[in-house]
Design an enzyme around this catalytic site. Structure first.
Site, short mmCIF file in Angstrom:
data_model
loop_
_atom_site.label_atom_id
_atom_site.label_comp_id
_atom_site.label_asym_id
_atom_site.label_seq_id
_atom_site.Cartn_x
_atom_site.Cartn_y
_atom_site.Cartn_z
N HIS A 83 12.55 -2.88 2.57
CA HIS A 83 11.85 -0.48 2.96
C HIS A 83 12.70 -0.08 2.97
O HIS A 83 13.74 -0.37 2.68
CB HIS A 83 11.53 -1.11 4.53
CG HIS A 83 10.34 -2.50 4.84
ND1 HIS A 83 9.35 -2.50 4.70
CD2 HIS A 83 10.37 -3.73 5.98
CE1 HIS A 83 9.06 -3.63 5.14
NE2 HIS A 83 9.43 -4.14 5.39
N ASN B 93 7.70 -5.55 -0.78
CA ASN B 93 8.17 -4.20 0.52
C ASN B 93 6.45 -4.33 0.10
O ASN B 93 5.49 -4.10 -0.17
CB ASN B 93 8.15 -3.00 -0.43
CG ASN B 93 8.07 -2.29 0.09
OD1 ASN B 93 7.65 -1.81 1.24
ND2 ASN B 93 8.71 -1.04 -0.15
N ARG C 285 12.33 4.85 12.40
CA ARG C 285 11.11 5.38 12.86
C ARG C 285 10.00 5.30 14.10
O ARG C 285 10.78 4.29 14.89
CB ARG C 285 9.59 5.24 11.32
CG ARG C 285 11.19 5.57 10.06
CD ARG C 285 10.07 4.94 8.97
NE ARG C 285 9.06 5.52 8.10
CZ ARG C 285 8.22 5.84 7.76
NH1 ARG C 285 8.70 5.16 6.91
NH2 ARG C 285 7.37 6.22 7.75
N GLU D 229 12.73 -9.71 1.81
CA GLU D 229 11.69 -8.00 2.15
C GLU D 229 12.78 -6.59 2.23
O GLU D 229 13.63 -6.27 2.27
CB GLU D 229 11.69 -8.33 3.80
CG GLU D 229 11.02 -7.74 4.97
CD GLU D 229 10.34 -7.28 6.54
OE1 GLU D 229 10.20 -6.25 6.94
OE2 GLU D 229 10.91 -8.32 6.18
N TYR E 65 11.18 9.22 1.25
CA TYR E 65 11.13 7.73 -0.32
C TYR E 65 11.40 8.92 -1.32
O TYR E 65 11.23 7.84 -2.14
CB TYR E 65 9.33 7.50 0.24
CG TYR E 65 8.81 7.00 0.94
CD1 TYR E 65 9.10 5.61 1.51
CD2 TYR E 65 7.39 7.75 1.23
CE1 TYR E 65 8.61 4.94 2.22
CE2 TYR E 65 7.10 7.19 2.71
CZ TYR E 65 7.28 5.58 2.96
OH TYR E 65 7.33 5.54 4.38
N PRO F 115 0.58 -1.04 -0.09
CA PRO F 115 0.05 0.38 0.02
C PRO F 115 0.76 1.22 0.36
O PRO F 115 1.87 1.52 0.65
CB PRO F 115 -0.97 -0.26 1.14
CG PRO F 115 0.25 -1.21 2.57
CD PRO F 115 0.76 -1.98 1.04
N ASN F 116 0.62 2.26 -0.51
CA ASN F 116 0.94 3.33 -1.03
C ASN F 116 2.32 3.23 -1.82
O ASN F 116 2.61 4.81 -1.65
CB ASN F 116 1.20 4.19 0.59
CG ASN F 116 0.11 4.21 1.28
OD1 ASN F 116 -1.61 4.68 0.62
ND2 ASN F 116 -0.29 3.54 2.77
N ALA G 29 2.97 -1.17 5.03
CA ALA G 29 2.25 -0.95 6.31
C ALA G 29 2.17 -2.44 6.67
O ALA G 29 1.76 -2.76 7.90
CB ALA G 29 1.49 -0.25 6.76
N ARG H 203 4.78 10.76 -2.56
CA ARG H 203 4.31 11.05 -1.27
C ARG H 203 5.67 10.94 -0.62
O ARG H 203 7.04 10.46 -0.40
CB ARG H 203 3.76 9.52 -0.99
CG ARG H 203 4.05 9.03 0.74
CD ARG H 203 3.52 7.62 0.57
NE ARG H 203 3.27 7.29 2.39
CZ ARG H 203 3.46 6.54 2.64
NH1 ARG H 203 4.06 5.50 1.53
NH2 ARG H 203 3.84 6.21 3.75
#
Length: 137
Positions: free
Chosen positions: A97, A71, A104, A95, A22, A9-10, A74, A17
């Site tokens: 990110h 990825n 964070r 995985e 990012y 998502p996103n 969330a 964004r």
């Protein structure tokens, strides 16, 4: 070698964004660069904002591809279902990110993906996808 990058998502908003986290490049632009850089690798790409669609894609490719670069965004921190899907397939998963999730919010420190992943790469920006591809070569 046949690899797929699956983004959650996103991540369709990359380039727009929170560019301070990012970056300003879209994922489509970066994916074209990856295809040029890794000409001997058959690269596919999939993105969805919907948890069930990500699980369906993992089931679809999880027995035929040589590797999955995931990825889950969330959903990494919330989806037992995605973690179980990875446990249930044969194709190894790395995985990825873009940000350093441990720098964070606290809730981002927990991953339901990591226990079932071949490896985890985070904090190197989009370069993390490049590193994940190299891990399969």
């Amino acid at each position: 070698m046949k690899l797929i990058i699956i983004n959650g998502p996103n991540l369709n908003l990359l380039g727009k964004r929170e560019p301070e986290i990012y970056g300003s490049q879209t994922f489509d632009q970066y994916f074209r660069e990856l295809q040029l850089r890794f000409k001997n690798v058959e690269l596919a790409y999939y993105q969805s904002n919907i948890e069930g669609e990500l699980i369906d894609k993992l089931h679809e490719v999880g027995f035929d591809f040589d590797g999955i670069i995931l990825n889950a965004a969330a959903y990494t921190h919330t989806s037992v279902g995605i973690g179980d899907a990875i446990k249930g397939i044969e194709t190894p998963v790395v995985e990825v990110h873009i940000s350093n999730v441990h720098a964070r919010e606290d809730f981002r420190h927990k991953s339901y993906i990591s226990p079932n992943a071949k490896g985890v790469i985070f904090g190197f920006g989009l370069k993390g996808y490049d590193l994940a591809i190299q891990s399969f070569l």
